[in-house]
Design a protein around this motif. Structure first.
Motif, PDB file in Angstrom:
ATOM      1  N   LEU A  36       0.830  -1.202   0.000  1.00 35.02           N
ATOM      2  CA  LEU A  36       0.000   0.000   0.000  1.00 35.02           C
ATOM      3  C   LEU A  36       0.867   1.256   0.000  1.00 35.02           C
ATOM      4  CD1 LEU A  36      -2.974   0.932   0.100  1.00 35.02           C
ATOM      5  CD2 LEU A  36      -2.659   1.253   2.558  1.00 35.02           C
ATOM      6  N   LEU A  37       1.985   1.226   0.712  1.00 34.05           N
ATOM      7  CA  LEU A  37       2.923   2.356   0.677  1.00 34.05           C
ATOM      8  C   LEU A  37       3.416   2.598  -0.749  1.00 34.05           C
ATOM      9  CD1 LEU A  37       4.840   4.441   2.030  1.00 34.05           C
ATOM     10  CD2 LEU A  37       6.448   2.550   2.368  1.00 34.05           C
ATOM     11  N   TYR A  38       3.766   1.508  -1.427  1.00 39.61           N
ATOM     12  CA  TYR A  38       4.205   1.631  -2.821  1.00 39.61           C
ATOM     13  C   TYR A  38       3.096   2.214  -3.700  1.00 39.61           C
ATOM     14  CZ  TYR A  38       4.715   0.015  -7.613  1.00 39.61           C
ATOM     15  OH  TYR A  38       4.727  -0.053  -8.986  1.00 39.61           O
ATOM     16  N   PHE A  39       1.860   1.774  -3.482  1.00 41.40           N
ATOM     17  CA  PHE A  39       0.740   2.271  -4.283  1.00 41.40           C
ATOM     18  C   PHE A  39       0.569   3.778  -4.103  1.00 41.40           C
ATOM     19  CE2 PHE A  39      -3.786   3.430  -4.343  1.00 41.40           C
ATOM     20  CZ  PHE A  39      -4.105   3.140  -5.659  1.00 41.40           C
ATOM     21  N   PHE A  40       0.634   4.255  -2.858  1.00 44.05           N
ATOM     22  CA  PHE A  40       0.467   5.683  -2.594  1.00 44.05           C
ATOM     23  C   PHE A  40       1.597   6.500  -3.224  1.00 44.05           C
ATOM     24  CE2 PHE A  40      -2.203   4.739   1.368  1.00 44.05           C
ATOM     25  CZ  PHE A  40      -3.370   5.043   0.696  1.00 44.05           C
ATOM     26  N   ILE A  41       2.831   6.094  -2.962  1.00 45.78           N
ATOM     27  CA  ILE A  41       3.987   6.869  -3.446  1.00 45.78           C
ATOM     28  C   ILE A  41       4.061   6.835  -4.968  1.00 45.78           C
ATOM     29  CG2 ILE A  41       6.485   7.148  -3.312  1.00 45.78           C
ATOM     30  CD1 ILE A  41       4.952   7.823  -0.765  1.00 45.78           C
ATOM     31  N   TYR A  42       3.681   5.699  -5.545  1.00 42.97           N
ATOM     32  CA  TYR A  42       3.687   5.612  -7.011  1.00 42.97           C
ATOM     33  C   TYR A  42       2.684   6.592  -7.618  1.00 42.97           C
ATOM     34  CZ  TYR A  42       3.576   3.540 -11.685  1.00 42.97           C
ATOM     35  OH  TYR A  42       3.648   3.351 -13.045  1.00 42.97           O
ATOM     36  N   ASN A  68       8.314 -14.712  -4.097  1.00 50.04           N
ATOM     37  CA  ASN A  68       7.848 -13.356  -3.815  1.00 50.04           C
ATOM     38  C   ASN A  68       8.731 -12.314  -4.501  1.00 50.04           C
ATOM     39  OD1 ASN A  68       6.507 -11.148  -2.395  1.00 50.04           O
ATOM     40  ND2 ASN A  68       8.343 -11.080  -1.133  1.00 50.04           N
ATOM     41  N   ASN A  69      10.049 -12.502  -4.429  1.00 49.62           N
ATOM     42  CA  ASN A  69      10.966 -11.573  -5.106  1.00 49.62           C
ATOM     43  C   ASN A  69      10.784 -11.602  -6.619  1.00 49.62           C
ATOM     44  OD1 ASN A  69      12.203 -10.417  -2.917  1.00 49.62           O
ATOM     45  ND2 ASN A  69      13.906 -11.835  -2.865  1.00 49.62           N
ATOM     46  N   TYR A  70      10.481 -12.791  -7.139  1.00 52.67           N
ATOM     47  CA  TYR A  70      10.254 -12.916  -8.580  1.00 52.67           C
ATOM     48  C   TYR A  70       9.010 -12.131  -9.010  1.00 52.67           C
ATOM     49  CZ  TYR A  70       9.190 -15.132 -13.063  1.00 52.67           C
ATOM     50  OH  TYR A  70       8.882 -15.360 -14.382  1.00 52.67           O
ATOM     51  N   ASN A  71       7.931 -12.216  -8.212  1.00 51.59           N
ATOM     52  CA  ASN A  71       6.707 -11.475  -8.539  1.00 51.59           C
ATOM     53  C   ASN A  71       6.908  -9.970  -8.398  1.00 51.59           C
ATOM     54  OD1 ASN A  71       5.184 -13.794  -9.080  1.00 51.59           O
ATOM     55  ND2 ASN A  71       4.667 -14.074  -6.917  1.00 51.59           N
ATOM     56  N   LEU A  72       7.659  -9.550  -7.375  1.00 46.90           N
ATOM     57  CA  LEU A  72       7.955  -8.125  -7.214  1.00 46.90           C
ATOM     58  C   LEU A  72       8.782  -7.608  -8.383  1.00 46.90           C
ATOM     59  CD1 LEU A  72       8.832  -7.916  -3.397  1.00 46.90           C
ATOM     60  CD2 LEU A  72       6.766  -7.076  -4.521  1.00 46.90           C
ATOM     61  N   THR A  73       9.719  -8.418  -8.852  1.00 46.64           N
ATOM     62  CA  THR A  73      10.550  -8.015  -9.992  1.00 46.64           C
ATOM     63  C   THR A  73       9.693  -7.794 -11.234  1.00 46.64           C
ATOM     64  OG1 THR A  73      12.403  -9.291  -9.100  1.00 46.64           O
ATOM     65  CG2 THR A  73      12.537  -8.636 -11.413  1.00 46.64           C
ATOM     66  N   LYS A  74       8.724  -8.679 -11.480  1.00 47.79           N
ATOM     67  CA  LYS A  74       7.833  -8.520 -12.639  1.00 47.79           C
ATOM     68  C   LYS A  74       6.984  -7.263 -12.508  1.00 47.79           C
ATOM     69  CE  LYS A  74       5.846 -12.575 -12.501  1.00 47.79           C
ATOM     70  NZ  LYS A  74       4.955 -13.693 -12.904  1.00 47.79           N
ATOM     71  N   LEU A  75       6.489  -6.989 -11.282  1.00 43.77           N
ATOM     72  CA  LEU A  75       5.656  -5.820 -11.054  1.00 43.77           C
ATOM     73  C   LEU A  75       6.425  -4.527 -11.338  1.00 43.77           C
ATOM     74  CD1 LEU A  75       3.107  -4.387  -9.921  1.00 43.77           C
ATOM     75  CD2 LEU A  75       4.119  -4.646  -7.647  1.00 43.77           C
ATOM     76  N   ASN A  79       6.269  -1.487 -14.399  1.00 42.62           N
ATOM     77  CA  ASN A  79       6.145  -0.062 -14.075  1.00 42.62           C
ATOM     78  C   ASN A  79       7.413   0.737 -14.347  1.00 42.62           C
ATOM     79  OD1 ASN A  79       3.454  -0.244 -13.158  1.00 42.62           O
ATOM     80  ND2 ASN A  79       4.136  -1.004 -11.177  1.00 42.62           N
ATOM     81  N   LYS A  80       8.442   0.053 -14.877  1.00 42.58           N
ATOM     82  CA  LYS A  80       9.703   0.699 -15.262  1.00 42.58           C
ATOM     83  C   LYS A  80      10.360   1.416 -14.085  1.00 42.58           C
ATOM     84  CE  LYS A  80       8.177   1.382 -20.038  1.00 42.58           C
ATOM     85  NZ  LYS A  80       7.944   2.349 -21.146  1.00 42.58           N
ATOM     86  N   LEU A  81      10.509   0.655 -12.992  1.00 47.05           N
ATOM     87  CA  LEU A  81      11.129   1.187 -11.777  1.00 47.05           C
ATOM     88  C   LEU A  81      12.358   0.360 -11.417  1.00 47.05           C
ATOM     89  CD1 LEU A  81       7.955   1.803  -9.578  1.00 47.05           C
ATOM     90  CD2 LEU A  81       9.313   3.539 -10.755  1.00 47.05           C
TER      91      LEU A  81
END
Length: 360
Positions: A36-42, A68-75, A79-81
């Motif tokens: 949720l922090l990522y969603f707000f700041i994004y 989990n790290n693999y899914n975060l990497t795809k996300l 989003n080009k971050l």
């Protein structure tokens, strides 16, 4: 949804958590708080023109943490971050070891990317649980000061990614050309600290945002989880169903009072202490023992910080106060000049009517 987004934005502006055109590091674990922090700041990145870096620490305690790290990497790729993951070189056995390793990793990545701020997903509920945890340990006011939405952590040494740091230390610059020693600190920001865990769960469910459940959060062998699943439910059932809100109000009042006491201590210190040089502080016994006991500890703690000794604890200060009080009461000792070495950096000189703290 828009009310929550505007509320968090209002808190950021009200407390001046970060400024326009800043480079920030966001810690993310895949759980509901950090997501949720990522969603707000994004969503705020264009409004503040933020340069974002996502950082994850994998303790290698669970098998599915790799997924989990693999899914975060795809996300973040979509989003080009920028996204970095840290793994430990050796096994982390305790919570204290893992906490120290995380903050050292954050310091390294902030220096490498020249980021000024570190954003973490601490919530209102985390604050309440931490307060009860500190209460059971008998912690002092210095740990209460960790609750504000913005705080600074100073590191006494630099930590690099490689062991060969002599050449870098001689130049005192990175390839980008900024001073390393001016970056030996982290500004920690908690933008969603005003939200409770239930509110965050409601928002994450509404957004249908995928989350990863850390299995260690369900284990009762950790003190924090016992507070979450055993202590707080008992308080809510037998004493006050709104105990979380009540404790949060008490923490805010306590932080204001501690801030006032620290300001008062600083004024007393400035008016009665004599800084003979940048390495020497002089106090008279008549002033020092006229102050309340809590003020005496605060004065000594601030003096040691001024002389560059950050790791001097309240336990060490209580022992030092016993030595000073013994010397002040026994008349035979007053006739002699006593020199005590406090570690390798500080020297204490006690005379007839005063004492000095000298940095060696």
């Amino acid at each position: 949804m828009y009310k929550f987004i505007n509320y968090v934005l209002y808190q950021i502006n009200l407390k001046n958590l970060f400024s326009y055109n800043s480079s920030v590091t966001i810690t993310i674990s895949g759980g509901q708080d950090s997501n949720l922090l990522y969603f707000f700041i994004y969503n705020y990145r264009y409004q503040y023109n933020l340069n974002l870096l996502l950082v994850s620490c994998n303790h290698l305690w669970q098998f599915d943490s790799i997924d989990n790290n693999y899914n975060l990497t795809k996300l973040f790729f979509l989003n080009k971050l920028s996204f970095s993951t840290f793994v430990p070189f050796s096994k982390l056995k305790t919570e204290n070891e893992s906490r120290y390793w995380r903050y050292i990793s954050f310091q390294r990545v902030n220096i490498f990317h020249q980021n000024k701020f570190l954003l973490i997903g601490h919530t209102n509920t985390d604050m309440v649980e931490s307060f009860i945890f500190y209460l059971t340990r008998g912690s002092g006011s210095s740990l209460i000061n960790q609750f504000p939405a913005k705080k600074r952590i100073n590191f006494t040494k630099l930590n690099f990614f490689t062991l060969k740091k002599s050449a870098i230390l001689k130049q005192n610059i990175t390839p980008h050309g900024f001073n390393l020693f001016s970056k030996c600190r982290i500004e920690i920001i908690k933008p969603i600290q005003t939200l409770t865990r239930f509110e965050i769960y409601y928002l994450i469910t509404f957004l249908k945002f995928p989350i990863w459940v850390d299995q260690t959060n369900l284990s009762l062998k950790y003190t924090r989880n016992r507070i979450r699943y055993q202590v707080l439910p008992l308080f809510r059932f037998f004493f006050n169903k709104n105990i979380d809100l009540t404790i949060h109000k008490f923490i805010n009042i306590l932080m204001d009072e501690i801030s006032f006491i620290e300001t008062l201590t600083q004024k007393l210190e400035l008016s009665h202490s004599e800084k003979i040089s940048p390495y020497t502080i002089h106090y008279t016994f008549s002033f020092f023992f006229s102050c309340p006991y809590s003020f005496q500890k605060q004065i000594l703690l601030k003096s040691f910080k001024y002389l560059g000794m950050e790791n001097f604890t309240f336990y060490n200060i209580e022992i030092l106060l016993k030595i000073l009080y013994t010397f002040f009461q026994i008349k035979k000792l007053k006739q002699k000049k006593i020199i005590i070495f406090l570690g390798k950096k500080i020297k204490l000189i006690i005379s007839v009517s005063s004492f000095q703290l000298i940095k060696i």
